[in-house]
Design an enzyme around this catalytic site. Structure first.
Site, short mmCIF file in Angstrom:
data_model
loop_
_atom_site.label_atom_id
_atom_site.label_comp_id
_atom_site.label_asym_id
_atom_site.label_seq_id
_atom_site.Cartn_x
_atom_site.Cartn_y
_atom_site.Cartn_z
N SER A 62 0.80 -1.24 0.00
CA SER A 62 0.00 0.00 0.00
C SER A 62 0.82 1.28 0.00
CB SER A 62 -0.94 0.02 1.20
OG SER A 62 -2.05 -0.77 0.90
N LYS A 65 0.50 3.50 -2.89
CA LYS A 65 -0.62 4.46 -3.01
C LYS A 65 -0.12 5.90 -2.87
CE LYS A 65 -3.84 0.98 -1.32
NZ LYS A 65 -4.35 0.29 -0.12
N TYR A 185 -2.92 -1.77 -10.67
CA TYR A 185 -2.92 -1.51 -9.22
C TYR A 185 -2.12 -2.61 -8.49
CZ TYR A 185 -4.64 -1.87 -4.42
OH TYR A 185 -4.71 -2.00 -3.06
N TYR A 237 -4.51 3.64 7.94
CA TYR A 237 -5.90 3.10 7.92
C TYR A 237 -6.65 3.46 9.19
CZ TYR A 237 -3.58 0.51 4.28
OH TYR A 237 -2.85 0.17 3.19
N VAL A 255 1.12 -3.93 3.72
CA VAL A 255 1.06 -5.27 4.34
C VAL A 255 2.32 -6.11 4.06
CG1 VAL A 255 -1.44 -5.47 4.60
CG2 VAL A 255 -0.36 -6.22 2.46
N1 GLN Z 1 -1.97 -5.12 -2.32
C1 GLN Z 1 -2.66 -5.06 -1.06
C2 GLN Z 1 -4.16 -5.09 -1.28
O1 GLN Z 1 -4.62 -4.52 -2.24
C3 GLN Z 1 -2.27 -3.81 -0.35
C4 GLN Z 1 -2.92 -3.69 1.02
C5 GLN Z 1 -2.04 -3.06 2.05
O2 GLN Z 1 -0.81 -2.99 1.95
N2 GLN Z 1 -2.65 -2.68 3.14
O3 GLN Z 1 -4.87 -5.68 -0.51
#
Ligand code: GLN
Length: 306
Positions: A62, A65, A185, A237, A255
């Site tokens: 993530s 992003k 993505y 988050y 993650v």
């Molecule tokens: N690639 C992961 C997903 O889309 C990214 C989520 C994350 O790092 N929190 O679920």
């Protein structure tokens, strides 16, 4: 700040790793060693400090992003981006569907999965090649590549993100080809980075988009202001509020175990620790950052107290 402090921070965070779990909803991520820990700090005055496994590669997940948001703002502007996602903390899990299915509205922010998927709709014309080039330049590392194994693993376990994307298409938020944009993505989540790369990216943000050593501008000031503010309010988050109080540094987790942190006007920090808490944030990584923030008085609100 010196490497002895980073060592102390790492040792402070280490016992917490036992209390978390590596991500398993993307099967390939479950192979990470939960004991791994690394931290890298790049300061505006040119210091580069490291401790632990700073060269260990992991997938950015993530934290991509942040790059996606910055590049979307640079190329398409503020209005186009915030037509795709709001700029409000969601207070919900990173892959939550409820907060967009209840309303006719757009996703809460560009740093949760729904909002990030909506932003990638804008980035389709740049493709993997354009975005990989952007990631390499923002992280100052031309050797960043796609981890094909993690990508395939996530791609074959991406029902949740498919549901989010098709829901967004049904609401007219996404207009591009859903499969193509989800693939992009997921590829962007599967870029292989290390703690050092995250510290480089953090440094660029900490210095208003300009690389301090070369003077080269990578991002516009307004883009940096927007991205770093949304990192502070939404980057962890549904743990963003507590992290802002306890650590007080604009940050973004993934993650894969990475956390990117920005100390405005001072330094970028990259942390790696794949054992995660229940919200999907590196459990030891957060403690390491708390230790450094407290010890060095880096909490952004400490300026009120000084
Ligand atoms: N690639 C992961 C997903 O889309 C990214 C989520 C994350 O790092 N929190 O679920």
């Amino acid at each position: 700040m010196d490497e002895a402090l980073l060592y102390q921070a790492l040792e402070f965070g280490r016992p917490y790793a036992e209390r978390g779990k590596v991500a398993s909803y993307i099967p390939e991520l479950s192979k990470a060693d939960w004991r791994d820990l690394g931290i890298s700090v790049h300061t505006i005055d040119g210091q580069q400090l490291h401790c632990g496994q700073c060269d260990r590669r992991f997938t950015i997940q993530s934290i991509s992003k942040v790059i996606n948001l910055a590049i979307a703002l640079e190329h398409f502007g503020f209005d186009a981006v915030f037509h795709k996602a709001k700029m409000e903390p969601s207070g919900a899990a990173f892959n939550a569907m409820s907060r967009i299915s209840d309303t006719e509205d757009i996703p809460f922010n560009p740093l949760v999965n729904s909002g990030a998927i909506a932003v990638v709709d804008l980035l389709l014309p740049l493709g993997l090649e354009g975005m990989l080039a952007a990631a390499r330049s923002l992280c100052s590392d031309n050797s960043i590549t796609l981890d094909e194994v993690v990508f395939q693993s996530e791609w074959s376990h991406s029902a949740r993100n498919h549901s989010l994307a098709y829901l967004l298409q049904s609401k007219g938020v996404i207009t591009g080809d859903v499969e193509e944009l989800l693939k992009l993505y997921t590829q962007l989540c599967s870029l292989s980075v290390n703690a050092d790369n995250l510290a480089s990216l953090g440094l660029l943000l900490a210095n208003g988009g300009v690389h301090p050593a070369t003077g080269r501008r990578f991002l516009q000031e307004e883009v940096v202001r927007t991205v770093v503010t949304i990192m502070l309010t939404c980057g962890m988050y549904d743990g963003s509020g507590e992290f802002a109080v306890r650590v007080g540094l604009p940050s973004k987790s993934g993650v894969g175990g990475g956390i990117l942190s920005v100390v405005p006007g001072e330094m970028g920090i990259g942390v790696y620790g794949p054992s995660l808490d229940e919200k999907g944030n590196s459990i030891a990584g957060q403690q390491i950052l708390k230790y450094i923030s407290r010890t060095e008085k880096l909490h952004i609100i400490d300026r009120c107290i000084r």
